[in-house]
Each structure stands twice: as C-alpha cells, then as structure tokens.
Design a protein around this motif. Sequence first.
Motif, short mmCIF file in Angstrom:
data_model
loop_
_atom_site.label_atom_id
_atom_site.label_comp_id
_atom_site.label_asym_id
_atom_site.label_seq_id
_atom_site.Cartn_x
_atom_site.Cartn_y
_atom_site.Cartn_z
N LYS A 100 -12.79 29.92 -28.52
CA LYS A 100 -13.19 29.52 -29.87
C LYS A 100 -12.71 28.10 -30.10
CE LYS A 100 -14.82 29.80 -33.91
NZ LYS A 100 -14.06 29.81 -35.14
N GLY C 32 -6.70 40.41 -41.01
CA GLY C 32 -8.01 39.77 -40.82
C GLY C 32 -8.42 39.01 -42.07
N ARG C 58 -3.53 35.59 -35.80
CA ARG C 58 -4.82 35.99 -35.24
C ARG C 58 -4.68 37.07 -34.17
NH1 ARG C 58 -9.16 35.10 -31.71
NH2 ARG C 58 -11.07 34.31 -32.63
N HIS C 61 -4.04 40.35 -35.74
CA HIS C 61 -5.27 40.97 -36.23
C HIS C 61 -6.02 41.67 -35.10
CE1 HIS C 61 -9.16 41.62 -37.98
NE2 HIS C 61 -9.73 40.70 -37.22
N THR C 62 -6.30 40.93 -34.03
CA THR C 62 -7.15 41.51 -32.98
C THR C 62 -6.46 42.69 -32.31
OG1 THR C 62 -6.36 39.85 -31.42
CG2 THR C 62 -8.44 39.39 -32.48
N VAL C 65 -6.30 45.83 -34.72
CA VAL C 65 -7.56 46.57 -34.89
C VAL C 65 -8.03 47.20 -33.58
CG1 VAL C 65 -8.39 45.35 -36.92
CG2 VAL C 65 -8.95 44.46 -34.67
N GLU C 127 -6.52 36.67 -24.09
CA GLU C 127 -7.13 37.35 -25.22
C GLU C 127 -7.25 38.85 -25.00
OE1 GLU C 127 -10.16 35.65 -28.24
OE2 GLU C 127 -10.67 34.88 -26.26
N TYR C 128 -6.86 39.60 -26.01
CA TYR C 128 -6.88 41.07 -25.99
C TYR C 128 -5.92 41.63 -24.94
CZ TYR C 128 -11.21 39.63 -28.18
OH TYR C 128 -12.13 38.98 -28.95
N HIS C 360 -18.14 40.85 -35.51
CA HIS C 360 -17.89 41.67 -36.70
C HIS C 360 -19.08 42.48 -37.15
CE1 HIS C 360 -14.26 39.26 -36.57
NE2 HIS C 360 -13.69 40.24 -37.25
N VAL C 363 -18.05 45.35 -34.95
CA VAL C 363 -16.85 46.12 -35.29
C VAL C 363 -16.88 46.66 -36.71
CG1 VAL C 363 -15.37 45.10 -33.55
CG2 VAL C 363 -15.53 44.03 -35.79
N VAL C 368 -16.05 50.54 -37.32
CA VAL C 368 -15.31 51.05 -38.47
C VAL C 368 -16.16 52.07 -39.25
CG1 VAL C 368 -14.05 50.45 -40.57
CG2 VAL C 368 -13.98 48.92 -38.61
N TYR C 407 -20.52 38.78 -44.17
CA TYR C 407 -19.74 38.28 -43.03
C TYR C 407 -20.67 37.74 -41.95
CZ TYR C 407 -15.70 38.07 -39.85
OH TYR C 407 -14.70 37.64 -39.01
#
Lengths: 222, 296, 488
Positions: A100, C32, C58, C61-62, C65, C127-128, C360, C363, C368, C407
């Motif tokens: 990003k 988030g 950040r 958040h990831t 969730v 990431e993740y 999003h 997700v 969700v 969003y």
Amino acid sequence: MFFHWLEKNPFFFAAGISIVISFAGLLEIVPNFAEAARPLVDLKPRTVLQLAGKNVYKKDNCISCHSQMIRPFKSETDRYGAYSLSGEYVYDRPFLWGSKRTGPDLHRVGNYRTTDWHENHMWDPPAIVPGSIMPAYKHQFTNLADIETAYAEAVTVKNAFNTPYGPEFKGTRAAWEAHKPKVLEEAKRIADDMKNKDIKEAVARGEVPEVVALIAYLNSLK
Amino acid sequence: MNALTIKALAFAAILIIATIAVVTSLDIDIMGDFVYAVTMGGAIAIAVITAFVTTKYINQMKTDTPSGDLADENWDGIGEYENELPSGWAYAFLATFLWSMWYGFLGYPTNAYSQIGEYNEEVLAYNEKFESLHKNADAATLLEMGESIYLVQCAPCHGNTGDGLSGKAQDFTGRMTKEQVLYVINNGSNQLGYPMGMMPPGMAAGKDAEDIATYVAGGMQGEKPASFAACASCHGEDGKGMNGMAPNLAQYDDTLMTLVLEKGKKGVIGTMPSFKDRLTPVQQKAMTVYIQSLSN
Amino acid sequence: MQANAALEYDYSLAKKFTFLTILFGFLGMLVGTIIAAQMAFPELNYLLGEYGTFSRLRPIHTNTVVFGFTVSAIFATWFYVGQRVLKVSMAESRFLMVIGNIQFWLYFIGALLATISLLFGISSSKEYAQYEWPFDIVVVIVWVLWGFNIMGLIGIRREKALYISVWYYLACFLGISMLYLFNNMAIPTYFATEGLGNIFHSVSMYSGTNDALVQWWYGHNAVAFGFTVPIVAMIYYFLPKESGQAIYSYKLSLLSFWGLMFVYLWAGSHHLLWSTVPDWMQTMGSAFSIVLILPSWGSAINMLLTMKGEWNQVTENPLIKFMVLASTFYMLSTIEGPIQAIKSVNAIAHFTDWIPGHVHDGVLGWVVFMVMASIFHMAPRMFKREIYSRKLMEVQFWLQTTAVVLYFTSMWIAGITQGMMWRAVDEYGNLMYSFIDTVTVLHPYYTIRALSGVMYLTGFLMFAYNIYKTMTAGRELSEEPQFRTPMA
Ligand code: HEM
Ligand code: HEM
Ligand SMILES: [Ca+2]
Ligand SMILES: [Ca+2]
Ligand SMILES: [Cu+2]
C-alpha cells in the motif's frame, strides 16, 4: 461414483485436498529459489547501524504506508528512480516491498532525501510537506535503537545463509563489544549532519537514538 | 429486465459516472492511455456484470420454484438436489479456462514475454513523443515546464513557493543568507568542481567577513566593502563568478544550477542531494529558468 | 443411545468461541474505525503517544479481525456445525472436550498477548504474519489442537458421508496449516548467538524475491482458506438450515469445491504483478485469477438458487437477508479481485485504496455478515431462547449495508483517482502531480470511509447487544427450533 466414495473416506478426502493444494506451490515457488537468490555484483549487506534502523522501520511498521518496489513504468522511474531489480533484495530478510502506498515509495529514497531532511520530516511531517497525513515520530528521538539485536541478526544471517559479513562477526559477547565502536562511529557521522542537540549529545554518550539508526537505513536505500 | 435489475444497473452507472467525473476533473484523459482505458473498462465490467448476474439469480427467488430429485442423504435435516450445473456457469468456467491457456501460451507466452522489454518500449515511445517536441522550447515554455518539475521534485525540500521552509533548505527568493556566506568564508568549500577548484577557508575574518557577508547576502547592492577584493579575484568584481570560473554569488546562473544539480551540495543549512541522471538536459534547463524566476 | 433418537449436542465450546468472536470483532473494528479516521484526520495519531500511531495500530486491526474475530468464528461454528452434520455430540468424548478447552484457553491468552506484542512493536513486518516466533508457536499448537478435534469428531461420527461444510472446514484446517508453517519459518537471533539482543527477534528463512513469493503464496491463500473456505462452510450449513430448503445442486457443490481447491493456489502472484518476480509467474497468477471467478461464483450461485421461489423468506426473515446479501457481496469481491489482477488494471490498482476497497466488500459484506448470521442462527439453539429483537436486526441490516456500500464506493473512487494521478503526465511529458497532491485529494473519501466505519461499528454493537439480550432476556424456548429461527 468416485466422489461419493471419497466423501465417505475422510482420510483419502484429506489426502486429496492436500495434494491438490500443494502442487501449485511447488511448481510456482520452488523453481525460483535458485534464480532469485543471486545478489547484484557489488551488493553489500547492511551495516549493523542500518540493520538497527531497518528494525525501527519494522517496529514502527512504516510498511503500512510505504512500498519499496519501483515498478517498470515511466511514471514510477521518473518519480522514484530506476526500476527495482531482484538482485538488490537478496540480503533483505524479510522483504519489505509493502502493498500500500499511502506515502511514496522509498526504495531509492537515499538518492533524493538527506539526513537533515529526514530529521525535520520525522519530527513533524506536515511542517515540511503541508497536507501530509504521515504521523510524527517524535518518540524515535528519545527511544534508543537496539543495536545489539541488529548485531545478533548480522551474525545469524552470516552463519545461516552465508551473508558476506566479515570474519570479525561472531556470536559472542566479546565480539559484539569489539564491534560496537564501529556502530557508534557510524552513528556519529549521521548525528553530525543533524541539528538536534539532544541527539548529538546522546550519540556522544555512546547511545544511538532510534531516529539515527532509521536515517542510516533510509540513506542506504539507493 | 425487471425493477431489481434496473435498480442495480442504475447504481452501477452512478458509480461509474462518479468515477469518470472525478478523474476527468483532474485533467486526466481516460482514453489517452491504454492502461487508463483498460482500468476503466475493468471497473465498468465489475459493476455491470455483478449487478446483472446477482439480480438475475435473486429474481429467480421471486419467479421460479425449487425442483429436482433429492439425493438419498440428509444432514441434520439438510437435503440436496441432484440438479445439473447451471449451463451459463459451466460454459463460462470452460471458456475462462481455455482463455487462460491461450493467454499463458500464446498471448503473453510464459517463455517469451518480458515486462522490462515493455518498459523499454514505453520509454522509447515517450522520448519520441516529447523529446523532439521540446528540444528547442522557448523561455515561456521552459518556465512552465520548470514549475511542474519543481513541484514534484524540489518542493518537498524548498517548499511550494521556493522559500526554503523557514530555513530548512535554500531560499530561492534571494541568493544567499548572511549565515550561509559566513559559513563558506569560515569553512571554505570544495564540492562543486568549478575551474577555480576549491575555495580555501579563512579568506576573510572578523569584521571583514561580517561586512562581506552582509554585502553578498544583500544581493550585492549598496556599498561594496573594500575587503571584498579578497573575493573578487575568483568571483569577479561584480561577484558573478567570472564566466563560470567560480560560483556566481549574485544569481542562480546556468553553471551553478548545472553543477549543483549534478553534484548536490552540503552547506550550513543541510545537504542537497544530487540529481545526476534524474533530469534530462531540457528539464535541467527548465529548472534553471524557473529557479531564476523565483529570485526576481 | 439409539441412532435416530435426538442427540443432546454440547454447545459449551461453541458458546465460548462465540463470545470471543464478538469481543475480537468489536476490538478489531474499533481499531479499524480509528485508523480510518486517522487517514482523514491525522491529529488522531497522537492520542496514545507512540502506541497510537496509524502504523502501530494497522496490524492490530488486521490481526485482530483475522486471527481474533474470523478464527474465533470458524471455531465457534465448527463446534456447532461439526457435531450436527456428523451426528455426534462432543459430550460423547471426554478427550475431545478436554482438548477443546485447552484449545480455547490457549487461543484466548495467546491472541491477547500477541496483540499486546504488536502494540509494543514486536513485529516481523510480514503482512498477516507479523507475530514473532513465540506467538507463531502458540498459533501452531492451537491449530493442531483444533485438528485433533476435527479428526476426532470425524472419527467417531455416525453420519457416514461428510457434508459439504465439513469438506470446507477440513480444507481450511489443512490449507492454513501448510501456509502458516512455511511462511513463518524464521531463526531466532537470540538462540543463534550467545544470547545477544532481544529474545523475540528473528530473521526470515527466505530473502528478497523468494520471501515475497512465499509471503504472497501465504497471503493470498490465507484469504482463500480464512476468508473464503470456512465462510463457505458456514453458508452451506446455515442457509439451507435456516430456510429449510435443499441445496440446489450437488454437482455444483462438487465442482465449485474442487475447482476452488485447484485454482486458488495458482493465483498468489497477482499480489506481485510488475515486481521482480519472473514474468511467467505473474502471467500465471493473472490468468488463474480470472479463472477463479467461476469456482467462487459457483458456491454463491448454488446458495442463491437454493432460495429459488422463496422470496417471502427473504423479505420476512432478516437472517436470510443477511445471507443473501453476503452471497452477493461475495460475488462482487470475487469478480473485483480477478479484474484487479489483470496486469494493466493492476498497474493502476496496486498500492492504492482500491485494494482496501476490494478487501472490505469481501470482509464486511461477506465474512462479517455471514458470521453474524451464523451466530443469530446458533444463539437461540445454544441459549434455548428466542432472538431478543427482530426490529433491531432489521435496522442493523440496513445500517451496515449502507456502511459497506459507502466504504467500497469511496475507496473505489479514491483508488482509481490516485492510481491515475500517479501516472498522469502534463503536456510536456513531466509528472503532472506531486505525491502530496495525490494524498490531499483523497481527504473527502477518507472522511466518508471513516463515517462508514462508525456506522458499521454501531451496527456491530447492535448485534452484540441483541445477542446479549437474547442470552439474558429472550423468551425461553421449550424445544429446539428445526429450521426458521424464532425472534421477537
Ligand atoms: C476470485 C477471488 C479473488 C481474487 C482473484 C482476488 C484478487 C485480488 C487482487 C488482485 C488483489 C490486489 C493485489 C494488489 O495489487 O495489491 C487482492 C487483494 C486482497 N484481497 Fe482479493 N481477490 C479475490 C477474492 C477476495 C475475497 C473474497 C477476499 C476477502 C473476503 C479478498 C481479500 C483480499 C485482501 C485482504 C487483499 C489485500 C492483500 C494485501 O494486503 O495487499 N479477496 N485480491
Ligand atoms: C468497522 C469496520 C472496519 C473499518 C472502518 C476498517 C478500516 C480499515 C482501514 C482504514 C484499513 C487500512 C487501509 C489502508 O491502509 O489504506 C483496513 C485494512 C484492512 N482491514 Fe479493515 N476495517 C474494518 C473492518 C474489517 C474487518 C471486519 C476485517 C476482516 C474480517 C477487515 C480486514 C482488513 C484487512 C485484511 C486490511 C488490510 C488490507 C490491505 O492491506 O490491503 N477490516 N481496514
Ligand atoms: Ca496490504
Ligand atoms: Ca510470524
Ligand atoms: Cu490474492
């Protein structure tokens, strides 16, 4: 029918899934390992100070806004410099390409930004670039960088992956104590180009504030 | 088509129109670039296909009835029909699979296509289009060009107006500050590669140095201090650098701009990076014209 | 016990994991919403000193969730659905109950500590996969314990043939095991030296382009086996169960499942288009992404067709509404992703807000929504009470649907705009916009997104409240409802 049989035999069902999901990975990833592990001819691994800076970059997770991957488009090479090459990343563990660009790419930021600029910018980005949404990282001016861990990282990659660090890089505390002055010397060269008095004093005392290591790292991105 | 489908397509249309309106308002010509056009086409495809296909199936909830043979099994009360595949889905699956084979083996053959090759072509096409066009650009064109390059490349340090962000980089509205001149007098300078070579430190001191610095920083107007003679031997009586032998202390002239952009410069304010190979000769010329325009 | 007497299922673990789902869902979405607000109003970065910056929050958040909310929901629904479709109660095996409880507590404590570690900046920055090695070990143990449970329950099952949901839960377990292990391979530097430096620190076993390949083979398929496969498992159980309708087509279930398993794994390199990954891999990733539309859509279509002729249920039962909308958002994100994987489109889309937009609508609209619908269905059965308020459910549905639309539309426009601005040249062939121009122009969209976050979070709180009231104040039920969930 085969599938009805499979659905009654969980072991073979699970084996089936495992086979189907494994071979794409094997076919796509494995062949690349030999090829993509070749460094550019004059590529040097990062110094301990730069590694410590990279760990600040990881700690404050700059990757959430910044990429380090210049794609081969005229618009990107005009903005950031030459497109990135696989051989440049060979000593990067982990890779920090990012996904990003809330902020600009940083893969060659060492070419067009300088120590004093980073000093001002990390302290208060919107003061330098009006409208910037980058947070200020004032805590990096007081927190100390963990240079010992960075040294341990250098030794680890040297021993495990033959990353070309010199023979003096050994995993003992004595070897680290012997290497430490070099790190401080490099930190002093960065601090000399900075204005902040507290930073200069800290470095003179033999401490390395996070921002000094971070700037060493950013300057090494070329 | 029934009401639900029409509503969904209308929503898709609004989204697409809004996107196009925003992009166009930024002077971007969507049809002028292949990548823009494909992207917009892709966006339209997402919105329209999703709207159309999902409402097609949702409508069946209103109009159709469930049917088919039930399988023997039953899980916690859940049954399963033995219905055939929906044909549209099955053909589309087959078609995309065949297309992927074509794409990988013929369209962009996995053994022959190269993105770097594509980049080289992009640069060639770009050079053909722009370089010849502006080879002999006039001053007005260069000024405009310079401004746009400045805003992208230089403004992050020198500020949008070129004021140096209150002392954080060179202030282009003047030539040099007193502090800068004094610093050079005291420390000398040897980084730009003028024919005169280096400037040694200590060419003047004390009040002489102060006077000189005030005079130079004042744009060399007013009374010239006698001690400036120490400088004139290299920088000339008028301070203009004797045709490029040493830096021009009065203006940002071509030589200074060329050398600073090539080598960068470290001074009392901080360090200016080198822009070697980052600007074309025309762009460099444009930069000079624009920077000069700021100090006037 | 007789084979066809009604079984008394043991929902204790399903309940516990349901609580965690709600807790982590709230925390994750709260963060988030905060980071969304920070992108619009950067002053909000300084509420918590060093710990409150966008960049520290950040990954919280990831990870919250993904590893908190979604994984809890996977466990919660497994401990509910697994028993029912295999026709065996957890209570029949002490061993499985003990393992399940260890899994729960280890997971709960591990997840909390891991989140705290990220707050302190202990992160490997992949990431993740940010958790450092000690937490990775906890994750692996929890996962293995879950594996015991799946295998154990299957081992003692009464229903011979595995129901479709079980196929997907199995795939989720196997896929994540393989991916997580390989991607997180690292050497702790403390143990590779004479105890120098920080004990948490490690270096990745892979470097540069190789590391990128392994990471996105993982990252992409974490989406597959975390946000797709287990959620499909949920909808294959809860939609037909809630509606009382039989699945539209076994053949479609079968082809979608094996198609998904086969195709998904090839597509990972669409995260690395135009990078230094070899051209042929990029080509494969791009092409297989397009193929992937079909096995993805297959499950969604199968679900929509299951509701054929049942429009009255859609209008009358908000729970069905959640699931029908989830299917359509699933279809949206699984055509949007493939189109973003076309190389020319990716040249614009990559690195921009269009990607979080795509993320999003998947997700929020799919994951969700499906999780909440599952919990709404399970709650009256687990607590033996009626859903507290149907009205609240309706309001929540429309509030959150509006939020998702806001969003993804705002990020869609923001991303396309920014991607095009980065590329734009003026009449002289020079870059038209400085980087900061491309940031300030996004302010209105970031503001809309922050607003949508507040709306969605409010909806989630309404959901939590509704479940809480159901547990404590819902009308008690004398017997378990067979299909449609009773609600006041
Ligand atoms: C057919 C299925 C799908 C395909 C082919 C696909 C494709 C893509 C592509 C091309 C990207 C952007 C990569 C980039 O340029 O940075 C992406 C990102 C992402 N997608 Fe999908 N997508 C699919 C479905 C989904 C679904 C259903 C979800 C979630 C429910 C999802 C979650 C994500 C996430 C989390 C990312 C962000 C990864 C990152 O951090 O960069 N995707 N996807
Ligand atoms: C109240 C609801 C939510 C809001 C306001 C929200 C907001 C955000 C924001 C602002 C980002 C960062 C985007 C950027 O860096 O540009 C983000 C990233 C992300 N969020 Fe959320 N989020 C919400 C809920 C969720 C949920 C429920 C999930 C998953 C189940 C989720 C998964 C993700 C993922 C995977 C990313 C990373 C995307 C990427 O790297 O491309 N979010 N979210
Ligand atoms: Ca990302
Ligand atoms: Ca990890
Ligand atoms: Cu992906």
